[in-house]
Design a protein around this motif. Structure first.
Motif, PDB file in Angstrom:
ATOM      1  N   PHE A 230       0.824  -1.204   0.000  1.00 15.63           N
ATOM      2  CA  PHE A 230       0.000   0.000   0.000  1.00 15.63           C
ATOM      3  C   PHE A 230       0.863   1.262   0.000  1.00 15.63           C
ATOM      4  O   PHE A 230       0.565   2.225  -0.715  1.00 15.63           O
ATOM      5  N   ASN A 231       1.929   1.289   0.806  1.00 16.72           N
ATOM      6  CA  ASN A 231       2.801   2.470   0.842  1.00 16.72           C
ATOM      7  C   ASN A 231       3.401   2.753  -0.526  1.00 16.72           C
ATOM      8  O   ASN A 231       3.472   3.912  -0.971  1.00 16.72           O
ATOM      9  N   THR A 232       3.856   1.702  -1.196  1.00 15.42           N
ATOM     10  CA  THR A 232       4.413   1.870  -2.542  1.00 15.42           C
ATOM     11  C   THR A 232       3.349   2.384  -3.501  1.00 15.42           C
ATOM     12  O   THR A 232       3.613   3.250  -4.349  1.00 15.42           O
ATOM     13  N   ALA A 233       2.118   1.872  -3.349  1.00 14.12           N
ATOM     14  CA  ALA A 233       1.024   2.300  -4.219  1.00 14.12           C
ATOM     15  C   ALA A 233       0.630   3.752  -3.952  1.00 14.12           C
ATOM     16  O   ALA A 233       0.308   4.499  -4.890  1.00 14.12           O
ATOM     17  N   ILE A 234       0.637   4.172  -2.683  1.00 15.05           N
ATOM     18  CA  ILE A 234       0.342   5.572  -2.349  1.00 15.05           C
ATOM     19  C   ILE A 234       1.357   6.484  -3.025  1.00 15.05           C
ATOM     20  O   ILE A 234       1.005   7.501  -3.644  1.00 15.05           O
ATOM     21  N   GLU A 235       2.633   6.132  -2.929  1.00 13.56           N
ATOM     22  CA  GLU A 235       3.676   6.914  -3.594  1.00 13.56           C
ATOM     23  C   GLU A 235       3.445   6.936  -5.103  1.00 13.56           C
ATOM     24  O   GLU A 235       3.640   7.960  -5.769  1.00 13.56           O
ATOM     25  N   GLY A 236       3.001   5.791  -5.632  1.00 12.62           N
ATOM     26  CA  GLY A 236       2.777   5.688  -7.068  1.00 12.62           C
ATOM     27  C   GLY A 236       1.682   6.604  -7.574  1.00 12.62           C
ATOM     28  O   GLY A 236       1.859   7.314  -8.583  1.00 12.62           O
ATOM     29  N   ILE A 237       0.526   6.633  -6.886  1.00 10.17           N
ATOM     30  CA  ILE A 237      -0.578   7.466  -7.374  1.00 10.17           C
ATOM     31  C   ILE A 237      -0.337   8.952  -7.103  1.00 10.17           C
ATOM     32  O   ILE A 237      -0.893   9.808  -7.788  1.00 10.17           O
ATOM     33  N   LEU A 238       0.494   9.259  -6.113  1.00 10.07           N
ATOM     34  CA  LEU A 238       0.895  10.651  -5.899  1.00 10.07           C
ATOM     35  C   LEU A 238       1.794  11.116  -7.043  1.00 10.07           C
ATOM     36  O   LEU A 238       1.710  12.257  -7.504  1.00 10.07           O
ATOM     37  N   ALA A 239       2.659  10.214  -7.512  1.00  6.64           N
ATOM     38  CA  ALA A 239       3.623  10.558  -8.555  1.00  6.64           C
ATOM     39  C   ALA A 239       3.012  10.594  -9.952  1.00  6.64           C
ATOM     40  O   ALA A 239       3.382  11.436 -10.782  1.00  6.64           O
ATOM     41  N   ASN A 240       2.049   9.702 -10.216  1.00  5.11           N
ATOM     42  CA  ASN A 240       1.547   9.601 -11.591  1.00  5.11           C
ATOM     43  C   ASN A 240       0.324  10.479 -11.878  1.00  5.11           C
ATOM     44  O   ASN A 240      -0.217  10.458 -12.981  1.00  5.11           O
ATOM     45  N   GLY A 241      -0.120  11.243 -10.876  1.00  5.19           N
ATOM     46  CA  GLY A 241      -1.223  12.170 -11.091  1.00  5.19           C
ATOM     47  C   GLY A 241      -2.598  11.620 -10.767  1.00  5.19           C
ATOM     48  O   GLY A 241      -3.589  12.366 -10.774  1.00  5.19           O
ATOM     49  N   LYS A 242      -2.695  10.315 -10.482  1.00  8.02           N
ATOM     50  CA  LYS A 242      -4.002   9.725 -10.189  1.00  8.02           C
ATOM     51  C   LYS A 242      -4.588  10.290  -8.896  1.00  8.02           C
ATOM     52  O   LYS A 242      -5.799  10.544  -8.810  1.00  8.02           O
ATOM     53  N   TYR A 243      -3.752  10.488  -7.877  1.00  4.88           N
ATOM     54  CA  TYR A 243      -4.233  11.050  -6.604  1.00  4.88           C
ATOM     55  C   TYR A 243      -4.840  12.430  -6.850  1.00  4.88           C
ATOM     56  O   TYR A 243      -5.938  12.730  -6.364  1.00  4.88           O
ATOM     57  N   GLN A 244      -4.142  13.273  -7.598  1.00  6.36           N
ATOM     58  CA  GLN A 244      -4.629  14.625  -7.854  1.00  6.36           C
ATOM     59  C   GLN A 244      -5.927  14.598  -8.633  1.00  6.36           C
ATOM     60  O   GLN A 244      -6.851  15.392  -8.373  1.00  6.36           O
ATOM     61  N   GLU A 245      -6.036  13.661  -9.575  1.00  5.62           N
ATOM     62  CA  GLU A 245      -7.268  13.521 -10.357  1.00  5.62           C
ATOM     63  C   GLU A 245      -8.461  13.201  -9.455  1.00  5.62           C
ATOM     64  O   GLU A 245      -9.544  13.779  -9.595  1.00  5.62           O
ATOM     65  N   ILE A 246      -8.258  12.292  -8.516  1.00  7.37           N
ATOM     66  CA  ILE A 246      -9.331  11.928  -7.580  1.00  7.37           C
ATOM     67  C   ILE A 246      -9.628  13.093  -6.638  1.00  7.37           C
ATOM     68  O   ILE A 246     -10.791  13.425  -6.379  1.00  7.37           O
ATOM     69  N   SER A 247      -8.580  13.731  -6.132  1.00  7.53           N
ATOM     70  CA  SER A 247      -8.751  14.861  -5.221  1.00  7.53           C
ATOM     71  C   SER A 247      -9.555  15.975  -5.881  1.00  7.53           C
ATOM     72  O   SER A 247     -10.467  16.558  -5.269  1.00  7.53           O
ATOM     73  N   ASP A 248      -9.247  16.280  -7.147  1.00  7.09           N
ATOM     74  CA  ASP A 248      -9.939  17.358  -7.854  1.00  7.09           C
ATOM     75  C   ASP A 248     -11.419  17.043  -8.066  1.00  7.09           C
ATOM     76  O   ASP A 248     -12.237  17.951  -8.223  1.00  7.09           O
ATOM     77  N   LYS A 249     -11.764  15.769  -8.059  1.00  6.93           N
ATOM     78  CA  LYS A 249     -13.163  15.349  -8.213  1.00  6.93           C
ATOM     79  C   LYS A 249     -14.000  15.764  -7.002  1.00  6.93           C
ATOM     80  O   LYS A 249     -15.202  16.043  -7.125  1.00  6.93           O
ATOM     81  N   TYR A 250     -13.343  15.832  -5.831  1.00  3.61           N
ATOM     82  CA  TYR A 250     -14.074  16.080  -4.587  1.00  3.61           C
ATOM     83  C   TYR A 250     -13.765  17.429  -3.935  1.00  3.61           C
ATOM     84  O   TYR A 250     -14.624  17.990  -3.245  1.00  3.61           O
ATOM     85  N   PHE A 251     -12.542  17.934  -4.109  1.00  2.00           N
ATOM     86  CA  PHE A 251     -12.103  19.083  -3.321  1.00  2.00           C
ATOM     87  C   PHE A 251     -11.488  20.169  -4.195  1.00  2.00           C
ATOM     88  O   PHE A 251     -10.960  19.891  -5.278  1.00  2.00           O
ATOM     89  N   THR A 252     -11.537  21.390  -3.682  1.00  4.34           N
ATOM     90  CA  THR A 252     -10.912  22.527  -4.372  1.00  4.34           C
ATOM     91  C   THR A 252      -9.673  23.003  -3.621  1.00  4.34           C
ATOM     92  O   THR A 252      -9.200  24.115  -3.840  1.00  4.34           O
ATOM     93  N   PHE A 253      -9.157  22.182  -2.725  1.00  6.58           N
ATOM     94  CA  PHE A 253      -7.990  22.535  -1.914  1.00  6.58           C
ATOM     95  C   PHE A 253      -7.117  21.282  -1.761  1.00  6.58           C
ATOM     96  O   PHE A 253      -7.478  20.198  -2.195  1.00  6.58           O
ATOM     97  N   ASP A 254      -5.968  21.476  -1.123  1.00 10.66           N
ATOM     98  CA  ASP A 254      -5.015  20.381  -0.932  1.00 10.66           C
ATOM     99  C   ASP A 254      -5.440  19.489   0.220  1.00 10.66           C
ATOM    100  O   ASP A 254      -5.160  19.789   1.379  1.00 10.66           O
ATOM    101  N   VAL A 255      -6.138  18.394  -0.088  1.00 16.10           N
ATOM    102  CA  VAL A 255      -6.622  17.491   0.966  1.00 16.10           C
ATOM    103  C   VAL A 255      -5.490  16.644   1.535  1.00 16.10           C
ATOM    104  O   VAL A 255      -5.590  16.146   2.665  1.00 16.10           O
ATOM    105  N   TYR A 256      -4.401  16.484   0.777  1.00 16.04           N
ATOM    106  CA  TYR A 256      -3.272  15.675   1.265  1.00 16.04           C
ATOM    107  C   TYR A 256      -2.673  16.297   2.518  1.00 16.04           C
ATOM    108  O   TYR A 256      -2.323  15.620   3.467  1.00 16.04           O
ATOM    109  N   GLY A 257      -2.579  17.613   2.535  1.00 17.82           N
ATOM    110  CA  GLY A 257      -2.142  18.322   3.732  1.00 17.82           C
ATOM    111  C   GLY A 257      -0.664  18.216   3.999  1.00 17.82           C
ATOM    112  O   GLY A 257       0.079  17.508   3.318  1.00 17.82           O
ATOM    113  N   GLY A 258      -0.242  18.967   5.050  1.00 20.65           N
ATOM    114  CA  GLY A 258       1.173  19.000   5.400  1.00 20.65           C
ATOM    115  C   GLY A 258       1.557  17.884   6.344  1.00 20.65           C
ATOM    116  O   GLY A 258       0.742  17.072   6.733  1.00 20.65           O
TER     117      GLY A 258
END
Length: 258
Positions: A230-258
């Motif tokens: 799972f950790n490797t996969a989290i890094e993967g979707i953060l790097a390949n843009g999939k995380y941002q694509e999903i985030s933009d579907k739901y939020f207008t701000f940085d949900v990943y956070g600091g």
């Protein structure tokens, strides 16, 4: 002969241990609540939707494994994981030291602060303990938000509910004076017709001990290989843009956070 028997027994034990460690993760069962929009919820026809669900599907795709979702009431989530009902919890579970005593966690996949919402005609001036003295404050039980209220807002009269749906009904009908939950959950509700009763009073400063490091994926302590997948996969979707694509579907701000 005795030495041979001992050696054979040792080999058998090692083989058993090796077999236990080498689990087949071609199919992963994921537990989620289905009652915490916009992170996870059920449609009228029983379909699971939400940010948690989309992230889980993306992670399974990244890991090239089959996903099976299992719905579980929040209060029984960790016991059900430990009992083997599912293999991982992707349900906006905050990574806290208390929970780490029972289960392991992946790295975070989002981090947002708690907040308080009140009726639009509320005279409550702020979110401090003094502001909330004697206020009937609703929260979902067994959450970091109820723990936060108990520790940081002791002057409030805390009312606990099994799911957010119940506290939303009570604050809308005037049975309680306010509610505490994740700012995203409250903001999403306030934007609906059901949430038209209320407004966001303000966000709260997270306490790292109470609120943890963000939301992570809970894993049984003996499934370290799945955690690393799972950790490797989290890094993967953060790097390949999939995380941002999903985030933009739901939020207008940085949900990943600091």
């Amino acid at each position: 002969m005795r030495v041979l028997r001992i050696a054979a027994a040792a080999v058998a034990v090692l083989a058993a241990i090796g077999g236990a460690e080498a689990k087949d993760w071609s199919k992963v069962r994921i537990g989620t609540e289905g009652a915490y929009p916009p992170f996870n919820s059920l449609t009228a026809d029983g379909e699971l939707i939400g940010f948690d669900v989309d992230i889980a599907k993306a992670l399974c795709e990244e890991m090239k494994v089959e996903c099976e979702f299992v719905t579980q009431d929040w209060d029984g989530m960790i016991p059900a994981l430990q009992a083997g009902k599912f293999d991982a919890v992707i349900a906006s579970m905050s990574i806290t030291e208390e929970r780490k005593q029972k289960v392991d966690f992946t790295n975070k996949y989002y981090n947002t602060p708690p907040a308080i919402a009140v009726p639009k005609d509320s005279k409550i001036a702020g979110t401090s303990d003094a502001d909330l003295k004697g206020v009937a404050l609703g929260a979902q039980s067994s959450t970091t938000h109820s723990n936060y209220a108990e520790e940081k807002l002791p002057s409030a009269d805390l009312k606990l509910y099994p799911t957010p749906d119940e506290y939303k009904l009570d604050v809308a009908s005037g049975r309680i004076d306010g509610v505490i939950d994740d700012v995203v959950v409250l903001s999403d509700w306030l934007a609906t017709d059901d949430g038209a009763c209320c407004k966001l009073l303000g966000t709260l400063t997270p306490d790292p001990v109470i609120n943890g490091e963000g939301a992570g994926i809970a894993i049984r302590k003996d499934d370290g290989d799945l955690k690393e997948m799972f950790n490797t996969a989290i890094e993967g979707i953060l790097a390949n843009g999939k995380y941002q694509e999903i985030s933009d579907k739901y939020f207008t701000f940085d949900v990943y956070g600091g």
